[in-house]
Design a protein around this motif. Structure first.
Motif, PDB file in Angstrom:
ATOM      1  N   ALA A  80       0.836  -1.204   0.000  1.00 46.30           N
ATOM      2  CA  ALA A  80       0.000   0.000   0.000  1.00 46.30           C
ATOM      3  C   ALA A  80       0.869   1.252   0.000  1.00 46.30           C
ATOM      4  O   ALA A  80       1.935   1.293   0.615  1.00 46.30           O
ATOM      5  CB  ALA A  80      -0.925  -0.001   1.207  1.00 46.30           C
ATOM      6  N   GLU A 119       0.445   7.520   2.999  1.00 44.42           N
ATOM      7  CA  GLU A 119      -0.476   8.654   2.976  1.00 44.42           C
ATOM      8  C   GLU A 119       0.304   9.893   2.527  1.00 44.42           C
ATOM      9  O   GLU A 119       1.510   9.996   2.726  1.00 44.42           O
ATOM     10  CB  GLU A 119      -1.072   8.892   4.367  1.00 44.42           C
ATOM     11  N   ARG A 139      -1.000   7.669  -1.504  1.00 48.56           N
ATOM     12  CA  ARG A 139      -2.406   7.285  -1.630  1.00 48.56           C
ATOM     13  C   ARG A 139      -3.261   8.537  -1.784  1.00 48.56           C
ATOM     14  O   ARG A 139      -3.160   9.472  -1.012  1.00 48.56           O
ATOM     15  CB  ARG A 139      -2.842   6.513  -0.385  1.00 48.56           C
ATOM     16  N   TYR A 166      -6.623   8.087  -3.880  1.00 49.32           N
ATOM     17  CA  TYR A 166      -7.962   7.653  -4.264  1.00 49.32           C
ATOM     18  C   TYR A 166      -8.256   6.262  -3.710  1.00 49.32           C
ATOM     19  O   TYR A 166      -7.358   5.452  -3.526  1.00 49.32           O
ATOM     20  CB  TYR A 166      -8.102   7.579  -5.794  1.00 49.32           C
ATOM     21  N   ASP A 167      -9.530   5.991  -3.505  1.00 45.47           N
ATOM     22  CA  ASP A 167     -10.020   4.649  -3.218  1.00 45.47           C
ATOM     23  C   ASP A 167     -10.834   4.214  -4.427  1.00 45.47           C
ATOM     24  O   ASP A 167     -11.675   4.973  -4.916  1.00 45.47           O
ATOM     25  CB  ASP A 167     -10.915   4.635  -1.970  1.00 45.47           C
ATOM     26  N   VAL A 168     -10.598   3.013  -4.918  1.00 46.77           N
ATOM     27  CA  VAL A 168     -11.280   2.511  -6.103  1.00 46.77           C
ATOM     28  C   VAL A 168     -12.108   1.296  -5.701  1.00 46.77           C
ATOM     29  O   VAL A 168     -11.658   0.459  -4.929  1.00 46.77           O
ATOM     30  CB  VAL A 168     -10.251   2.106  -7.188  1.00 46.77           C
ATOM     31  N   ARG A 169     -13.337   1.222  -6.228  1.00 51.27           N
ATOM     32  CA  ARG A 169     -14.173   0.056  -5.973  1.00 51.27           C
ATOM     33  C   ARG A 169     -14.904  -0.301  -7.249  1.00 51.27           C
ATOM     34  O   ARG A 169     -15.120   0.531  -8.114  1.00 51.27           O
ATOM     35  CB  ARG A 169     -15.174   0.325  -4.860  1.00 51.27           C
ATOM     36  N   GLU A 188      -4.382  -4.220  -7.358  1.00 49.10           N
ATOM     37  CA  GLU A 188      -4.038  -2.812  -7.132  1.00 49.10           C
ATOM     38  C   GLU A 188      -4.450  -1.998  -8.350  1.00 49.10           C
ATOM     39  O   GLU A 188      -4.543  -2.523  -9.456  1.00 49.10           O
ATOM     40  CB  GLU A 188      -2.540  -2.658  -6.890  1.00 49.10           C
TER      41      GLU A 188
END
Length: 84
Positions: free
Chosen positions: A6, A9, A23, A25-28, A40
């Motif tokens: 990961a 930050e 880091r 963005y968060d992707v789903r 990833e």
């Protein structure tokens, strides 16, 4: 998600140009399916000159196996009028 790879930050005390990858963005998935463990993602902002070069390279790499995807990406991201 516990990923040993990961990204760190972002350090809010430094500009992004003085940091490496961090880091942001968060992707789903929108279809609700699970991705393989450890999957990833790398997010690009359309309009960023570096992203444009990356998108163009992706289109060229995809063109022979995924011609419809390449055409859609080209039309969506490379043939749009400039918003300057």
């Amino acid at each position: 998600m516990n990923n040993t790879n990961a990204l760190q930050e972002r350090d809010a005390t430094k500009p992004a140009t003085h940091q490496g990858a961090f880091r942001k963005y968060d992707v789903r998935r929108v279809d609700g399916k699970q991705d393989p463990e450890g999957a990833e993602y790398f997010v690009l902002r359309v309009g960023d000159p570096l992203a444009t070069a990356a998108i163009d390279a992706y289109i060229k790499a995809a063109a022979s196996d995924y011609p419809m995807l390449a055409a859609d990406l080209r039309a969506q991201f490379l043939e749009r009028p400039s918003s300057v």
